[in-house]
Design an enzyme around this catalytic site. Structure first.
Site, PDB file in Angstrom:
ATOM      1  N   ASP A 119       0.857  -1.178   0.000  1.00  0.00           N
ATOM      2  CA  ASP A 119       0.000   0.000   0.000  1.00  0.00           C
ATOM      3  C   ASP A 119       0.897   1.232   0.000  1.00  0.00           C
ATOM      4  OD1 ASP A 119      -2.057   1.779   0.271  1.00  0.00           O
ATOM      5  OD2 ASP A 119      -2.572   1.233   2.309  1.00  0.00           O
ATOM      6  N   ASP A 175      -7.338  -9.934   5.183  1.00  0.00           N
ATOM      7  CA  ASP A 175      -8.425  -9.929   6.159  1.00  0.00           C
ATOM      8  C   ASP A 175      -8.896  -8.540   6.551  1.00  0.00           C
ATOM      9  OD1 ASP A 175      -6.071  -9.140   7.635  1.00  0.00           O
ATOM     10  OD2 ASP A 175      -7.201  -9.534   9.453  1.00  0.00           O
TER      11      ASP A 175
HETATM   12  P1  IMP Z   1       1.898  -0.605   3.706  1.00  0.00           P
HETATM   13  O1  IMP Z   1       2.957  -0.594   4.766  1.00  0.00           O
HETATM   14  O2  IMP Z   1       1.079   0.672   3.743  1.00  0.00           O
HETATM   15  O3  IMP Z   1       2.433  -0.891   2.342  1.00  0.00           O
HETATM   16  O4  IMP Z   1       0.831  -1.711   4.114  1.00  0.00           O
HETATM   17  C1  IMP Z   1       1.031  -3.060   3.862  1.00  0.00           C
HETATM   18  C2  IMP Z   1       0.275  -3.953   4.810  1.00  0.00           C
HETATM   19  O5  IMP Z   1      -0.986  -3.381   5.208  1.00  0.00           O
HETATM   20  C3  IMP Z   1      -0.063  -5.254   4.107  1.00  0.00           C
HETATM   21  O6  IMP Z   1       0.964  -6.224   4.282  1.00  0.00           O
HETATM   22  C4  IMP Z   1      -1.373  -5.662   4.757  1.00  0.00           C
HETATM   23  O7  IMP Z   1      -1.112  -6.403   5.919  1.00  0.00           O
HETATM   24  C5  IMP Z   1      -2.030  -4.349   5.143  1.00  0.00           C
HETATM   25  N1  IMP Z   1      -3.002  -3.939   4.111  1.00  0.00           N
HETATM   26  C6  IMP Z   1      -2.873  -2.879   3.277  1.00  0.00           C
HETATM   27  N2  IMP Z   1      -3.933  -2.787   2.455  1.00  0.00           N
HETATM   28  C7  IMP Z   1      -4.754  -3.825   2.758  1.00  0.00           C
HETATM   29  C8  IMP Z   1      -6.025  -4.288   2.218  1.00  0.00           C
HETATM   30  O8  IMP Z   1      -6.618  -3.724   1.277  1.00  0.00           O
HETATM   31  N3  IMP Z   1      -6.549  -5.404   2.797  1.00  0.00           N
HETATM   32  C9  IMP Z   1      -5.943  -6.066   3.813  1.00  0.00           C
HETATM   33  N4  IMP Z   1      -4.755  -5.670   4.334  1.00  0.00           N
HETATM   34  C10 IMP Z   1      -4.155  -4.564   3.810  1.00  0.00           C
END
Ligand code: IMP
Length: 192
Positions: A119, A175
């Site tokens: 994300d 989830d």
């Molecule tokens: P980042 O650090 O913002 O890239 O977030 C990554 C982590 O957030 C992922 O490994 C997921 O565990 C969680 N995450 C982000 N978006 C989603 C989603 O749409 N559904 C479920 N989990 C998400």
């Protein structure tokens, strides 16, 4: 990289029983099967003659890692990490805590980090720095999903399954409060 497929509104994916919290299917089970097989073939070619170590990021990547590993025709090894990021339920802050560390030594290994979704990229950025400090021969990332355009950092992903629009999704390992991981497709979560 493939673009995510079109919606099939109201689809009863993976036995959700018409759950009102679930919206359109973002990636179908069929698209997942096809793309995971392609990624496995690509990794098999790229790592010919080597024995890569797959590092799964729990819990979201467990299903992807299981299917991906069976699509790789090489002597792969497995390890898992669990991390938790501080922040709200649907947004990470970039401050990551290791809940479960790896069992294996990464020194000299060809490591492939297997992630469910990128994300902001902050979780991955932290993981990459942490794992690189352990002296692997190489470190690449295979992410099933990349959320379009929200990365706050250069993510440098070697393998990407699908780029998806900016909606929260569940299923195929992902989830909300531990639910919906067993859906066989990636489905938009429209609940509160
Ligand atoms: P980042 O650090 O913002 O890239 O977030 C990554 C982590 O957030 C992922 O490994 C997921 O565990 C969680 N995450 C982000 N978006 C989603 C989603 O749409 N559904 C479920 N989990 C998400």
């Amino acid at each position: 990289m493939s673009e995510a497929g079109q919606a099939r509104p109201g689809t009863d994916a993976g036995g959700d029983g018409g759950d009102a919290n679930l919206g359109r299917e973002v990636v179908t089970a069929e698209q997942l099967r096809t793309r995971v097989a392609e990624l496995g073939a690509e990794i098999t070619r790229d790592y010919a003659g080597r024995a890569p170590l797959l590092v799964g990021v729990l819990k979201g990547a467990f299903m992807f890692m299981s299917d991906l590993s069976r699509a790789i025709d090489l002597p792969v090894e497995f390890d898992f990490m669990a991390v938790s990021s501080y922040g709200s339920a649907t947004r990470t802050s970039g401050v990551v805590r290791i809940i479960k560390d790896l069992d294996l030594d990464l020194t000299g290994r060809d490591v492939i980090v297997v992630e469910d979704i990128v994300d902001s990229g902050l979780t991955l950025n932290y993981l990459r720095r942490n794992l690189m400090a352990r002296g692997p021969a190489s470190l690449e990332v295979c992410a099933l999903l990349l959320r379009e355009g929200l990365q706050k950092t250069d993510t440098d992903l070697r393998y990407i399954g699908f780029t998806i629009p900016p909606a929260f999704v569940v299923g195929y390992g992902l989830d909300v409060a531990e639910r919906y991981r067993n859906l066989d497709a990636i489905v938009e979560y429209v609940g509160t």
